[in-house]
Design a protein around this motif. Structure first.
Motif: not given
Length: 122
Positions: A18, A78, A80
């Protein structure tokens, strides 16, 4: 405006990572934030981005494996990355744009992070 990436590293194929992108001086829910990646000797390529409205975009090679998201409280975006493949190995860059919609060209972004290495071993 500054952008700082974190979360890279070395993982085996099939595993996950991540990446985090903390933006200072510009709200992530008002402007586009995107991820690019670059391999030595190749051009920097678009990976994923979020429009100001929260609509995600992905390059075809990561669709179904990568998910982009944001946290307004942290002013961060973010990435992932699941089911990683050796071909995902690259330096990943976070970038911010004054545009409202995602563009796939590096020309559309005025602020860049220093980049973070992601290495996927086979």
């Amino acid at each position: 405006v500054t952008v700082v990436e974190s979360g890279g590293g070395l993982v085996q194929a099939g595993n996950s990572l991540r990446l985090s992108c903390r933006v200072s001086g510009r709200s992530v829910d008002s402007y586009v934030t995107a991820w690019f990646r670059q391999v030595v000797g190749k051009e920097r390529e678009f990976v994923s981005g979020l429009s100001w409205g929260g609509t995600p975009s992905y390059t075809d090679s990561v669709k179904g494996r990568f998910t982009i998201s944001r946290d307004k409280a942290e002013n961060s975006v973010y990435l992932q990355m699941n089911s990683l493949k050796p071909e995902d190995t690259a330096v990943y860059f976070c970038a911010s744009s004054l545009r409202a919609t995602v563009v796939f060209s590096t020309d559309g972004y005025d602020v860049w992070g220093q980049g973070i290495q992601v290495t996927v071993s086979s």
